[in-house]
Design a protein around this motif. Structure first.
Motif, PDB file in Angstrom:
ATOM      1  N   LEU A  97      11.600   0.467 -35.033  1.00 54.37           N
ATOM      2  CA  LEU A  97      10.514   0.018 -34.461  1.00 54.37           C
ATOM      3  C   LEU A  97      10.588  -1.367 -34.251  1.00 54.37           C
ATOM      4  CD1 LEU A  97       7.783   1.515 -37.069  1.00 54.37           C
ATOM      5  CD2 LEU A  97       8.360   2.136 -34.603  1.00 54.37           C
ATOM      6  N   ARG A  98      11.406  -2.130 -34.674  1.00 53.03           N
ATOM      7  CA  ARG A  98      12.002  -3.629 -34.200  1.00 53.03           C
ATOM      8  C   ARG A  98      12.682  -3.451 -32.907  1.00 53.03           C
ATOM      9  NH1 ARG A  98      12.702  -4.272 -40.009  1.00 53.03           N
ATOM     10  NH2 ARG A  98      14.958  -4.084 -39.586  1.00 53.03           N
ATOM     11  N   HIS A  99      13.480  -2.590 -32.702  1.00 51.64           N
ATOM     12  CA  HIS A  99      14.174  -2.471 -31.494  1.00 51.64           C
ATOM     13  C   HIS A  99      13.974  -1.154 -30.798  1.00 51.64           C
ATOM     14  CE1 HIS A  99      16.338  -5.851 -33.619  1.00 51.64           C
ATOM     15  NE2 HIS A  99      16.811  -4.911 -34.334  1.00 51.64           N
ATOM     16  N   PRO A 100      12.858  -1.090 -29.915  1.00 56.74           N
ATOM     17  CA  PRO A 100      12.448   0.216 -29.408  1.00 56.74           C
ATOM     18  C   PRO A 100      13.243   0.833 -28.751  1.00 56.74           C
ATOM     19  CG  PRO A 100      10.693  -1.540 -29.356  1.00 56.74           C
ATOM     20  CD  PRO A 100      11.903  -2.214 -29.618  1.00 56.74           C
ATOM     21  N   TRP A 101      14.454   0.094 -28.201  1.00 51.90           N
ATOM     22  CA  TRP A 101      15.330   0.884 -27.110  1.00 51.90           C
ATOM     23  C   TRP A 101      16.482   1.537 -28.084  1.00 51.90           C
ATOM     24  CZ3 TRP A 101      19.911  -0.895 -28.887  1.00 51.90           C
ATOM     25  CH2 TRP A 101      20.153  -2.225 -29.755  1.00 51.90           C
ATOM     26  N   ALA A 102      16.478   1.297 -29.381  1.00 56.51           N
ATOM     27  CA  ALA A 102      17.552   1.895 -30.132  1.00 56.51           C
ATOM     28  C   ALA A 102      17.900   3.522 -30.340  1.00 56.51           C
ATOM     29  CB  ALA A 102      17.679   1.322 -31.467  1.00 56.51           C
ATOM     30  N   ARG A 103      16.624   4.118 -30.167  1.00 57.08           N
ATOM     31  CA  ARG A 103      16.389   5.603 -30.458  1.00 57.08           C
ATOM     32  C   ARG A 103      17.369   5.902 -29.008  1.00 57.08           C
ATOM     33  NH1 ARG A 103      11.371   9.633 -30.416  1.00 57.08           N
ATOM     34  NH2 ARG A 103      12.434  11.357 -29.368  1.00 57.08           N
ATOM     35  N   ALA A 104      17.091   5.617 -28.131  1.00 58.11           N
ATOM     36  CA  ALA A 104      17.695   6.162 -26.822  1.00 58.11           C
ATOM     37  C   ALA A 104      19.221   5.948 -26.808  1.00 58.11           C
ATOM     38  CB  ALA A 104      17.061   5.698 -25.442  1.00 58.11           C
ATOM     39  N   VAL A 105      19.582   4.948 -27.413  1.00 58.07           N
ATOM     40  CA  VAL A 105      20.994   4.598 -27.458  1.00 58.07           C
ATOM     41  C   VAL A 105      21.684   5.502 -28.574  1.00 58.07           C
ATOM     42  CG1 VAL A 105      22.522   2.898 -27.951  1.00 58.07           C
ATOM     43  CG2 VAL A 105      20.647   2.293 -26.569  1.00 58.07           C
ATOM     44  N   ILE A 106      21.065   5.651 -29.696  1.00 61.24           N
ATOM     45  CA  ILE A 106      21.467   6.548 -30.959  1.00 61.24           C
ATOM     46  C   ILE A 106      21.715   7.859 -30.287  1.00 61.24           C
ATOM     47  CG2 ILE A 106      21.066   7.545 -32.884  1.00 61.24           C
ATOM     48  CD1 ILE A 106      19.626   4.769 -33.861  1.00 61.24           C
ATOM     49  N   GLU A 107      20.873   8.298 -29.539  1.00 61.03           N
ATOM     50  CA  GLU A 107      20.767   9.843 -29.042  1.00 61.03           C
ATOM     51  C   GLU A 107      21.965   9.888 -28.076  1.00 61.03           C
ATOM     52  OE1 GLU A 107      16.271  11.340 -29.340  1.00 61.03           O
ATOM     53  OE2 GLU A 107      16.690   9.862 -27.690  1.00 61.03           O
ATOM     54  N   THR A 108      22.488   9.057 -27.313  1.00 59.51           N
ATOM     55  CA  THR A 108      23.646   9.119 -26.634  1.00 59.51           C
ATOM     56  C   THR A 108      24.887   8.760 -26.735  1.00 59.51           C
ATOM     57  OG1 THR A 108      23.367   6.587 -25.405  1.00 59.51           O
ATOM     58  CG2 THR A 108      21.803   8.561 -24.557  1.00 59.51           C
TER      59      THR A 108
END
Length: 237
Positions: A97-108
């Protein structure tokens, strides 16, 4: 203030500093706008200087994920396994939640770094330390999936709003018309859509409370794991 910025820029460059700056820049401008050139500008160096510490953009992204993983609290050693897992998952969620972009990066990510492997190692360890069999723990990890990282793919996921993209303004009249259409054509969906009225900024679905829905599903899983553990369940029946 200018002197502080200049002093920071004169600090020796190292991998940790590059990764921390990349995370901060992604927080500020979004992952789509992050580039080696822009990161170099932020650090006050030429782009080639970055390649002494990260070989390419993919390695930079891997390192940024490692930095986020480093923000997740370690397992609580003196807690019951169920509480320890719950706290770890919710800590991971707060990091994302502190880094909203992180989910997309983890998924790739296509490679698994030592930091990610260590996180998974200690995560599995919480179940084994709680007396779970290797067999049950294997299936538990499959069931948790991305929830281990603090997120999950929701049935009502709004990816555009989640990624921070601008959304067209919907008038109140249009909302009423949409609701009427939903009620007439999809009555079952309409009933559950109207059953919750929590967070308008939810990424789970309009009218849903993200944190509540996440914890609700997490607790269901943990309760189920606990029952299987108490029954000495095995995949062989």
């Amino acid at each position: 203030m200018t002197q502080q910025v200049e002093a920071t820029r004169r600090m020796p460059l190292n991998r940790d500093r590059v990764l921390l700056a990349a995370v901060a820049l992604a927080d500020q401008v979004g992952i789509e706008s992050l580039s080696m050139r822009r990161l170099a500008q932020e650090l006050g160096v030429v782009p080639m200087a970055l390649y002494k510490h990260v070989a390419n953009k993919e390695e930079l992204l891997d390192g940024m994920v490692d930095t986020i993983v480093g923000e997740i609290d370690p397992p609580v050693t003196d807690a019951h396994w169920k509480m320890a897992v719950r706290l770890r998952v919710l800590s991971a969620r707060q990091a994302l939640l502190r880094h909203p972009w992180a989910r997309a990066v983890i998924e790739t990510r296509t490679s698994t770094t030592p930091a990610v492997l260590e996180y998974m190692e200690t995560f599995v360890g919480m179940f084994l330390a709680g007396g779970f069999s290797v067999d049950l723990t294997h299936h538990v990890m499959h069931a948790l999936g991305s929830r281990m990282w603090g997120f999950t793919q929701e049935v009502f996921d709004d990816s555009a709003r989640q990624n921070g993209n601008d959304q067209p303004t919907v008038t109140s009249e249009a909302r009423v018309a949409m609701a009427r259409h939903m009620a007439q054509n999809y009555p079952n969906l309409f009933q559950i859509a109207m059953a919750a009225a929590h967070d308008d900024e939810s990424v789970v679905g309009h009218g849903c409370d993200d944190q509540f829905e996440f914890e609700f599903a997490l607790d269901l899983l943990l309760d189920g794991f606990e029952r299987l553990h108490e029954r000495n369940w095995t995949s062989g029946g």
